[in-house]
Design an enzyme around this catalytic site. Structure first.
Site, PDB file in Angstrom:
ATOM      1  N   HIS A 148      14.438  13.078  -8.375  1.00  0.00           N
ATOM      2  CA  HIS A 148      15.622  13.707  -7.800  1.00  0.00           C
ATOM      3  C   HIS A 148      16.482  14.326  -8.898  1.00  0.00           C
ATOM      4  O   HIS A 148      16.506  13.859 -10.044  1.00  0.00           O
ATOM      5  CB  HIS A 148      16.485  12.676  -7.076  1.00  0.00           C
ATOM      6  N   ARG A 150      22.012  -3.085   3.290  1.00  0.00           N
ATOM      7  CA  ARG A 150      22.870  -2.580   2.210  1.00  0.00           C
ATOM      8  C   ARG A 150      24.354  -2.724   2.500  1.00  0.00           C
ATOM      9  O   ARG A 150      25.133  -3.071   1.621  1.00  0.00           O
ATOM     10  CB  ARG A 150      22.539  -1.106   1.923  1.00  0.00           C
ATOM     11  N   LYS A 189      25.183   7.499   3.039  1.00  0.00           N
ATOM     12  CA  LYS A 189      24.757   6.389   2.188  1.00  0.00           C
ATOM     13  C   LYS A 189      25.430   6.487   0.821  1.00  0.00           C
ATOM     14  O   LYS A 189      25.914   5.488   0.276  1.00  0.00           O
ATOM     15  CB  LYS A 189      23.231   6.394   2.017  1.00  0.00           C
ATOM     16  N   GLN A 232      16.502  16.622  -3.671  1.00  0.00           N
ATOM     17  CA  GLN A 232      15.696  15.422  -3.540  1.00  0.00           C
ATOM     18  C   GLN A 232      14.211  15.710  -3.345  1.00  0.00           C
ATOM     19  O   GLN A 232      13.817  16.586  -2.569  1.00  0.00           O
ATOM     20  CB  GLN A 232      16.247  14.547  -2.416  1.00  0.00           C
ATOM     21  N   CYS A 255      18.074   5.574  -3.317  1.00  0.00           N
ATOM     22  CA  CYS A 255      17.639   6.210  -4.565  1.00  0.00           C
ATOM     23  C   CYS A 255      18.680   7.178  -5.120  1.00  0.00           C
ATOM     24  O   CYS A 255      18.974   7.173  -6.326  1.00  0.00           O
ATOM     25  CB  CYS A 255      16.313   6.922  -4.343  1.00  0.00           C
ATOM     26  N   THR A 270       0.803  -1.222   0.000  1.00  0.00           N
ATOM     27  CA  THR A 270       0.000   0.000   0.000  1.00  0.00           C
ATOM     28  C   THR A 270       0.836   1.272   0.000  1.00  0.00           C
ATOM     29  O   THR A 270       0.294   2.366  -0.134  1.00  0.00           O
ATOM     30  CB  THR A 270      -0.938   0.036   1.223  1.00  0.00           C
ATOM     31  N   GLY A 271       2.155   1.153   0.147  1.00  0.00           N
ATOM     32  CA  GLY A 271       3.020   2.327   0.181  1.00  0.00           C
ATOM     33  C   GLY A 271       3.376   2.825  -1.209  1.00  0.00           C
ATOM     34  O   GLY A 271       3.019   2.236  -2.232  1.00  0.00           O
ATOM     35  N   ALA A 272       4.119   3.922  -1.245  1.00  0.00           N
ATOM     36  CA  ALA A 272       4.487   4.550  -2.513  1.00  0.00           C
ATOM     37  C   ALA A 272       5.256   3.589  -3.404  1.00  0.00           C
ATOM     38  O   ALA A 272       4.929   3.399  -4.576  1.00  0.00           O
ATOM     39  CB  ALA A 272       5.317   5.805  -2.241  1.00  0.00           C
ATOM     40  N   GLY A 286      10.825  10.690  -1.791  1.00  0.00           N
ATOM     41  CA  GLY A 286      11.804   9.959  -1.003  1.00  0.00           C
ATOM     42  C   GLY A 286      11.393   9.791   0.447  1.00  0.00           C
ATOM     43  O   GLY A 286      11.875   8.886   1.138  1.00  0.00           O
ATOM     44  N   SER A 293      -4.103  -2.480   7.006  1.00  0.00           N
ATOM     45  CA  SER A 293      -4.532  -2.539   5.604  1.00  0.00           C
ATOM     46  C   SER A 293      -5.113  -3.891   5.218  1.00  0.00           C
ATOM     47  O   SER A 293      -5.704  -4.014   4.139  1.00  0.00           O
ATOM     48  CB  SER A 293      -3.344  -2.227   4.684  1.00  0.00           C
TER      49      SER A 293
END
Length: 378
Positions: A286, A138, A257, A200, A173, A50-52, A204, A79
């Site tokens: 971005h 990561r 990052k 940005q 990103c 349900t998120g972006a 984000g 949800s």
């Protein structure tokens, strides 16, 4: 967009896939359907659907006709039970639990680092290959950090249907967008130092930040005080240092990052990287100013030719009309755009270049990159 009638529709801010509140529904009108169902395809799960980025996962799966035999839509308990229509079928969102990954071969995660840390290893233990969009894994040793156009070899040992699960991390990103442009030049002339300034977008910080930017814009234009729930200051008609926490060296986490991920992806612990990350009132793409210093000479015309031939990159560099990449032009696009390609006049010879890069944060900066990783597993 499919048309819904006779019920209350809660339309996700980023999505063409309305979430339907139960129980009433009628079949929507479908103008174009891409059917990706294949009996021989892998079983999928989308975590954080349900998120972006979760919604963009579905959009990219559809756009690229990614083959699958089944797909689970997973989200929080809040949800669970909601329904939506995807590729000529109605799906019910399921609550994410420890049992969600039974018989799932590929899981696409974008539900935040804490969820990934909890459920990612559970999925791997069940033989699932997890492609994780959070920062949770990561920098973990032996977890590949992959941009398919840049370092596909990092995941060469990971295969489907071996009974062995694995974690693959999607880079941040801003790192993806930067390295899509910088890597082809790095391969030719070897980057020794890179200075990045990012501009940005709201996306984000998630769908709620995009909604707040839209709301604040209306409020400011109407002379009202802006609603500041996501950020602690006005975002509309303003810009500010990225909202990531500041660490002990004075950089923020977003900047670090870029530093750490570049070194891991390029497998070069000696490359010098510094970054300044700024949040600007742009919706979903971005922009980045990148200064590159090389070990070997590289002139700007050769650089343009290299970038023109690079996969996933488009050059927009028209000096005569002053036309260069903009966030608006790359929004909802797969390619990263590069322009303002010019010799760095502060360096002697052809040992430095300046470039300007724009890319869609939700698409190549997140969902598209993850789906491309999944495609490499097929």
């Amino acid at each position: 967009m499919a048309a819904f009638t006779s019920h209350q529709t809660q339309t996700h801010f980023l999505s063409k896939l309305p979430i339907i509140n139960k129980p009433t529904r009628t079949k929507p009108i479908v103008t174009r359907v891409r059917m990706s169902y294949q009996e021989s395809g892998p079983s999928l799960a989308v975590v954080g659907v349900t998120g972006a980025v979760g919604q963009e996962f579905l959009s990219v799966l559809s756009d690229r006709d990614f083959p699958y035999r089944s797909i689970k839509m997973l989200a929080s308990k809040r949800s669970a039970g909601k329904e939506f229509y995807f590729q000529d079928k109605t799906y019910t969102i399921e609550e994410l639990t420890e049992n969600s990954f039974d018989d799932v071969e590929i899981a696409l995660f974008s539900a935040g680092g804490s969820i990934s840390k909890k459920f990612g290893p559970i999925a791997v233990d069940k033989g699932t290959v997890v492609v994780d969009n959070s920062s949770a894994f990561r920098m973990v040793e032996n977890v590949p950090l992959v941009i398919p156009e840049v370092n596909p070899e990092a995941m060469s040992g990971i295969k489907l249907r071996t009974g062995k699960g694995a974690l693959i991390a999607n880079p941040n990103c801003s790192t993806i967008i930067c390295l899509m442009a910088a890597t082809p030049l790095h391969r030719r002339a070897k980057v020794t130092r890179m200075v990045v300034s990012t501009y940005q977008a709201a996306s984000g910080a998630g769908a709620a930040a995009m909604e707040e930017l839209e709301l604040q814009t209306r409020e400011v234009l109407e002379g009202k005080p802006p609603t500041c729930n996501i950020f602690n200051q006005q975002y509309a008609f303003n810009l500010f240092s990225h909202n990531a926490p500041i660490v002990s060296n004075g950089y923020n986490e977003e900047e670090m990052k870029l530093v750490k991920e570049t070194r891991k992806i390029w497998n070069d612990k000696d490359v010098r990287v510094t970054a300044t990350c700024i949040r600007v009132p742009v919706m979903r793409a971005h922009a980045e100013s990148v200064n590159l210093q090389f070990e070997n000479p590289l002139d700007e015309e050769t650089a343009k030719d290299i970038l023109s031939d690079a996969p996933g990159v488009v050059v927009i560099d028209d000096r005569a009309s002053n036309h260069f990449p903009t966030p608006l032009e790359v929004s909802n696009k797969d390619d990263v755009a590069v322009g303002r390609i010019r010799q760095d006049v502060s360096q002697d010879g052809n040992y430095g270049l300046d470039i300007f890069v724009c890319g869609d944060q939700i698409r190549k900066g997140a969902a598209l990159n993850a789906i491309q990783i999944a495609e490499m597993l097929l």
